[in-house]
Enzyme design. Sequence first.
Site, PDB file in Angstrom:
ATOM      1  N   LEU A 113       0.929  -1.280   0.100  1.00 20.50           N
ATOM      2  CA  LEU A 113      -0.105  -0.266  -0.273  1.00 20.50           C
ATOM      3  C   LEU A 113       0.907   1.313  -0.410  1.00 20.50           C
ATOM      4  O   LEU A 113      -0.138   2.292   0.029  1.00 20.50           O
ATOM      5  CB  LEU A 113      -1.106   0.167   1.269  1.00 20.50           C
ATOM      6  CG  LEU A 113      -1.955  -1.029   1.164  1.00 20.50           C
ATOM      7  CD1 LEU A 113      -1.928  -2.195   2.728  1.00 20.50           C
ATOM      8  CD2 LEU A 113      -3.619  -0.062   1.674  1.00 20.50           C
ATOM      9  N   THR A 166      -5.747   2.145  -6.711  1.00 27.20           N
ATOM     10  CA  THR A 166      -6.982   3.026  -7.710  1.00 27.20           C
ATOM     11  C   THR A 166      -8.230   2.563  -8.432  1.00 27.20           C
ATOM     12  O   THR A 166      -7.337   2.734  -9.535  1.00 27.20           O
ATOM     13  CB  THR A 166      -6.051   4.521  -6.740  1.00 27.20           C
ATOM     14  OG1 THR A 166      -6.940   5.254  -7.441  1.00 27.20           O
ATOM     15  CG2 THR A 166      -5.244   4.649  -7.704  1.00 27.20           C
ATOM     16  N   ASP A 167      -9.272   3.122  -8.823  1.00 31.11           N
ATOM     17  CA  ASP A 167      -9.401   3.437  -9.898  1.00 31.11           C
ATOM     18  C   ASP A 167      -9.485   4.533 -10.086  1.00 31.11           C
ATOM     19  O   ASP A 167      -9.595   4.335 -11.895  1.00 31.11           O
ATOM     20  CB  ASP A 167     -10.873   3.504  -9.214  1.00 31.11           C
ATOM     21  CG  ASP A 167     -11.572   4.933  -8.668  1.00 31.11           C
ATOM     22  OD1 ASP A 167     -10.326   5.941  -7.977  1.00 31.11           O
ATOM     23  OD2 ASP A 167     -13.276   4.666  -8.180  1.00 31.11           O
ATOM     24  N   GLU A 168      -8.878   5.453 -10.058  1.00 28.02           N
ATOM     25  CA  GLU A 168      -8.376   6.285 -10.790  1.00 28.02           C
ATOM     26  C   GLU A 168      -7.843   6.356 -11.972  1.00 28.02           C
ATOM     27  O   GLU A 168      -7.201   7.324 -12.814  1.00 28.02           O
ATOM     28  CB  GLU A 168      -7.647   7.419  -9.604  1.00 28.02           C
ATOM     29  CG  GLU A 168      -8.362   7.990  -8.965  1.00 28.02           C
ATOM     30  CD  GLU A 168      -8.107   9.258  -7.936  1.00 28.02           C
ATOM     31  OE1 GLU A 168      -7.144   9.971  -8.484  1.00 28.02           O
ATOM     32  OE2 GLU A 168      -8.268   9.371  -6.500  1.00 28.02           O
ATOM     33  N   TYR A 191      -0.577  11.643 -10.167  1.00 27.37           N
ATOM     34  CA  TYR A 191      -0.733  10.522  -9.277  1.00 27.37           C
ATOM     35  C   TYR A 191      -1.179   9.251  -9.624  1.00 27.37           C
ATOM     36  O   TYR A 191      -1.161   7.780 -10.224  1.00 27.37           O
ATOM     37  CB  TYR A 191      -1.503  10.768  -7.967  1.00 27.37           C
ATOM     38  CG  TYR A 191      -2.422   9.496  -7.050  1.00 27.37           C
ATOM     39  CD1 TYR A 191      -1.459   8.816  -6.806  1.00 27.37           C
ATOM     40  CD2 TYR A 191      -3.740   9.426  -7.814  1.00 27.37           C
ATOM     41  CE1 TYR A 191      -2.315   7.959  -5.888  1.00 27.37           C
ATOM     42  CE2 TYR A 191      -4.216   8.511  -6.590  1.00 27.37           C
ATOM     43  CZ  TYR A 191      -3.301   7.690  -5.236  1.00 27.37           C
ATOM     44  OH  TYR A 191      -4.068   6.889  -5.302  1.00 27.37           O
ATOM     45  N   LYS A 195       0.486   5.596 -10.378  1.00 28.64           N
ATOM     46  CA  LYS A 195       0.083   3.839  -9.366  1.00 28.64           C
ATOM     47  C   LYS A 195      -0.379   3.317 -11.104  1.00 28.64           C
ATOM     48  O   LYS A 195      -0.186   2.150 -10.985  1.00 28.64           O
ATOM     49  CB  LYS A 195      -1.516   4.699  -8.889  1.00 28.64           C
ATOM     50  CG  LYS A 195      -1.381   4.963  -8.018  1.00 28.64           C
ATOM     51  CD  LYS A 195      -0.684   4.324  -6.433  1.00 28.64           C
ATOM     52  CE  LYS A 195      -1.627   2.956  -5.762  1.00 28.64           C
ATOM     53  NZ  LYS A 195      -0.765   2.604  -5.277  1.00 28.64           N
ATOM     54  N   ASN A 221     -12.248   6.290  -0.228  1.00 30.95           N
ATOM     55  CA  ASN A 221     -11.947   5.653   0.942  1.00 30.95           C
ATOM     56  C   ASN A 221     -12.105   6.591   1.360  1.00 30.95           C
ATOM     57  O   ASN A 221     -11.782   7.748   1.735  1.00 30.95           O
ATOM     58  CB  ASN A 221     -10.730   4.904   1.452  1.00 30.95           C
ATOM     59  CG  ASN A 221     -11.061   3.199   1.447  1.00 30.95           C
ATOM     60  OD1 ASN A 221     -10.548   2.669   1.463  1.00 30.95           O
ATOM     61  ND2 ASN A 221     -10.815   3.304  -0.164  1.00 30.95           N
ATOM     62  N   PRO A 323      -7.153  21.490 -11.818  1.00 32.89           N
ATOM     63  CA  PRO A 323      -6.132  21.430 -12.873  1.00 32.89           C
ATOM     64  C   PRO A 323      -6.650  19.799 -13.448  1.00 32.89           C
ATOM     65  O   PRO A 323      -6.288  18.445 -12.865  1.00 32.89           O
ATOM     66  CB  PRO A 323      -4.366  21.168 -13.144  1.00 32.89           C
ATOM     67  CG  PRO A 323      -4.596  22.575 -11.634  1.00 32.89           C
ATOM     68  CD  PRO A 323      -5.648  21.377 -10.857  1.00 32.89           C
TER      69      PRO A 323
END
Length: 389
Positions: A113, A166-168, A191, A195, A221, A323
Amino acid sequence: MCLRSARPPRWADDRFVPRSHGFASTLFNQSKLSCVLVTGGAGFIGSALVRHLVRETDVTVVNVDALTYAANPDSLQEALHHRRHHLERIDICDAAALQAVFQRYRPQVVVHLAAESHVDRSIAAPAAFVRTNVVGTSTLLEVAREHWQGMHGEARQAFRFHHVSTDEVFGSLGSQGAFDETSPYRPNSPYAASKAASDHLVRAWHRTYGLPVVTSNCSNNYGPCQFPEKLIPLVILRALAGESLPVYGDGQQVRDWLYVEDHARALHTVLTRGQVGATYCIGGRAERTNLEVIQAVCAVLDRLRPDPQGSYARLVRYVADRPGHDRRYAIDPSHIERELGWQPQESFDSGIEKTVRWYLDNPQWVDRVQSGAYRQWLEQNYANRPSPT
Ligand code: NAD
Ligand code: TYD
């Protein structure tokens, strides 16, 4: 018990399945698990997972964490001084220190993590995200591979590297649809890109070296012990201080929200029973606009800690947008629900109530994280963010 998926894992279309190791269809036998190495276990989600593992299982937890600004050993609560918990202050980019920890504890599972996790900071200073999330992940993968390759028999069969993502990484959705295990990667922030890169490295270590990996991609989360740079704790603490509640852009961006302890349960489920090489999308089926989230927090505060000056919602202020701000994320968690039987226990309303109560009941934790460095970040992120005209 051997569960079989009604649906193939994300990478099951791949020609290469490391059959020589017998991983493809065997599921992890929890009874053999005695040592789990968690990276980032002093952060928000990591500490929830460590607390869960110490409380609910007999495993020894080795917690590898560099203790950056985002970490707080207080978040480990009763686990901090538990005899089955060992906190090792190590940077995941430090291969030699990682090797020493692997040799000392000989973990059977790694749950990864550790990361730089805040989108706004990644926009302000992306290099740290590339360093930890990309270089750190590849360093950890190499050390884990060396460790796994030195294992024998059942221990080697049982080894897992669980990558928490992450879903991002999937980018932004329109008004319809949801991400699932087949969604293409389209990261938009530094970010998310870092990931996504880490997800690809994990996949490559599986494909190339046969490292038995499993990946999970979770939605936003919230819950106890979240550093108050993220939306929900930021709003709780600023409202209590009578400060403005900054809404980026029009506040109509949508996120899917999951209570952190439900995520910890999902991670425990995936790391013990997930299929090697598979991806699991984890979400709470709780889509809300940012404005709805802020209003929900204000409504709970109005009830639990009424302000004589009126509803906390009066403090909402629209400020300049982030942005590249992703408009909507949503997760279809059917795969993990169907294959592993996981479901969230908290609704958004019950989770928000628990979260607000926790911040009200833990002023000491709050005081400790609101250091000079935190104040400096608020100044940097919000002072130069004029309201849209
Ligand atoms: P966090 O920022 O609260 O915690 C990250 C932890 O990693 C901290 O304890 C920090 O000290 C540690 N860390 C950072 N750099 C390190 C390094 N170089 N070496 C060792 N440790 C280091 O993050 P979080 O919100 O708990 O997220 C944990 C993981 O879950 C991340 O990988 C994140 O991408 C992922 N995730 C988070 C969310 C979310 O909503 N917070 C959602 C989905 C996935
Ligand atoms: P955040 O908690 O930073 O998580 P993420 O960017 O990973 O989704 O932000 C959640 C949403 O809230 C996101 O759309 C940005 C928005 N937001 C605000 O409107 N104001 C704020 O002050 C912050 C921190 C976030």
